[in-house]
Design an enzyme around this catalytic site. Structure first.
Site, PDB file in Angstrom:
ATOM      1  N   ASP A 166      10.146   2.679   7.508  1.00 17.43           N
ATOM      2  CA  ASP A 166       9.127   3.361   6.697  1.00 17.43           C
ATOM      3  C   ASP A 166       9.495   4.841   6.586  1.00 17.43           C
ATOM      4  O   ASP A 166       9.537   5.555   7.589  1.00 17.43           O
ATOM      5  CB  ASP A 166       7.754   3.200   7.360  1.00 17.43           C
ATOM      6  CG  ASP A 166       6.618   3.605   6.441  1.00 17.43           C
ATOM      7  OD1 ASP A 166       6.802   4.524   5.628  1.00 17.43           O
ATOM      8  OD2 ASP A 166       5.528   3.006   6.540  1.00 17.43           O
ATOM      9  N   SER A 214      -2.156   2.312   5.212  1.00  9.98           N
ATOM     10  CA  SER A 214      -1.748   3.700   5.041  1.00  9.98           C
ATOM     11  C   SER A 214      -2.943   4.648   5.198  1.00  9.98           C
ATOM     12  O   SER A 214      -3.591   4.662   6.238  1.00  9.98           O
ATOM     13  CB  SER A 214      -1.064   3.870   3.681  1.00  9.98           C
ATOM     14  OG  SER A 214      -0.510   5.153   3.553  1.00  9.98           O
ATOM     15  N   HIS A 259       7.397   1.281   3.325  1.00  6.10           N
ATOM     16  CA  HIS A 259       5.975   1.641   3.364  1.00  6.10           C
ATOM     17  C   HIS A 259       5.134   0.767   2.444  1.00  6.10           C
ATOM     18  O   HIS A 259       3.974   0.504   2.750  1.00  6.10           O
ATOM     19  CB  HIS A 259       5.802   3.111   2.976  1.00  6.10           C
ATOM     20  CG  HIS A 259       4.415   3.631   3.192  1.00  6.10           C
ATOM     21  ND1 HIS A 259       3.864   3.783   4.448  1.00  6.10           N
ATOM     22  CD2 HIS A 259       3.446   4.002   2.312  1.00  6.10           C
ATOM     23  CE1 HIS A 259       2.632   4.246   4.346  1.00  6.10           C
ATOM     24  NE2 HIS A 259       2.347   4.384   3.054  1.00  6.10           N
TER      25      HIS A 259
END
Length: 356
Positions: free
Chosen positions: A214, A149, A243
């Site tokens: 996601d 991320s 995610h």
């Protein structure tokens, strides 16, 4: 009106969410004099480190040793997490992937000092990488960078500066900070983590892992990063993955293990060969439109340049060989020397001077 730097600082406030309070603490063991972390299990194979950065902060790092490891994973975690929450995951990755693992908390996260910002995360990962080199003797050839991320930002920052890196893993990565919240195809000066530009500078294999569902960082970010990579590895698109849950899918550890094994078998000789190939300029065919157009490559004498005419017979000069000017030339092969241009006025070869 806000300046670019002010907007960037404002964006950083919305980009970082360190857990409060931290899920662990660091103290010195009076018996051994070593740093230990409270709030996580005691492990003899774990080194707790406090690393100084060039921006004056002290970041906490966990180094998990694996005696069977050939490579080391430098893990940059995602948002809203710290080392205490990731401890169990790190142990599983160390065992299943058979790697050493270095994880760290960004400035302002966990027990690290300072405040979280884009520039601080760059300084953080640089300091941790230098620690791997100086304290453990691990060179970049034996390191795989892993960015999850927001951690893809510092990961690609460092990867773009290390030409002999073994590999990179991008897990639910972002194209840039602004592109997470806005669907834009261009980069503003105040944008943060401009991965869309830095991915093009990475010279090692890049594995991209992303969930198709996601809802935080759209799947399109992973697909675009994979397309932009210079040496993309087979991507892993986890169907139905979100995610923060990709590690729960069996394909995750299976595909990641295959990537690690292939990186282990990649010899230095093969890596150097690929690096040399990437540094060599690519030869492109040039086409020139004239009344008698032909195709010629960089090995021909006729590359278009402009020079002062020097030909004594017709006042034209070639910018390639110094006898005639290419923009005043017809392009065909000379029977005598094989050159590909001759003067339009006197019809003599620009290289050997023979008349056509």
């Amino acid at each position: 009106m806000l300046s670019g730097c002010s907007v960037s600082s404002l964006a950083a406030r919305f980009a970082f969410f360190p857990p409060e309070p931290a899920t662990y603490a660091v103290r010195k063991d009076e018996a051994t004099g070593r740093l230990v972390a409270s709030g996580v299990p005691r492990d003899n194979a774990l080194d707790v480190l406090l690393v100084d950065t060039r921006r004056g902060n002290k970041v906490v790092a966990f180094y998990f040793r694996n005696p069977c490891a050939r490579l080391t994973l430098l893990y940059s975690h995602g948002n809203a997490a710290d080392l205490g929450q990731l401890y169990d995951l790190f142990v599983q990755l160390k065992v299943n992937l058979k790697v050493n693992l270095m994880g760290y908390d960004y400035s302002g996260y966990g027990a690290s000092t300072g405040k979280p910002s884009e520039e601080n995360t760059y300084a953080d990962i640089e300091a941790v990488y230098q620690c791997l080199e100086t304290e453990y003797g691990i060179s970049q050839e034996d390191i795989i960078l892993y960015g999850q991320s927001v951690g893809s930002g510092p990961t690609l920052h460092l990867a773009s500066r290390l030409p002999r890196l073994r590999g990179v893993v991008l897990h639910s990565a972002i194209l840039s900070g602004l592109r997470v919240v806005c669907h834009v195809n261009f980069t503003f000066c105040f944008d943060i983590y401009k991965n869309v530009k830095k991915i093009k500078k990475v010279k090692c294999p890049v594995l991209v892992i992303h969930g198709t569902d996601d809802d935080v960082v759209n799947w399109s970010h992973g697909k675009e990063l994979w397309k932009l990579a210079r040496e993309p590895y087979d991507p892993l698109w986890i169907k139905g993955g979100g995610h923060c849950n990709l590690e729960l899918y069996p394909d995750f550890i299976r595909h990641l293990s295959r990537f690690i094994r292939e990186m282990e078998t990649m010899t230095t000789k093969i890596r150097l060969k690929k690096i040399r190939q990437s540094l060599q300029p690519r030869k492109k065919a040039h086409r020139v439109n004239t009344t008698t157009t032909t195709t010629f490559t960089t090995n021909c004498c006729c590359r278009i340049r402009v020079r002062k005419p020097t030909c004594p017979s017709c006042n034209f000069s070639c910018g390639c060989c110094g006898l005639r000017n290419c923009f005043s030339f017809r392009f065909f092969r000379c029977f005598s020397c094989g050159s590909c241009c001759s003067c339009r006025s006197c019809f003599k070869c620009c290289c050997c001077g023979d008349a056509r």
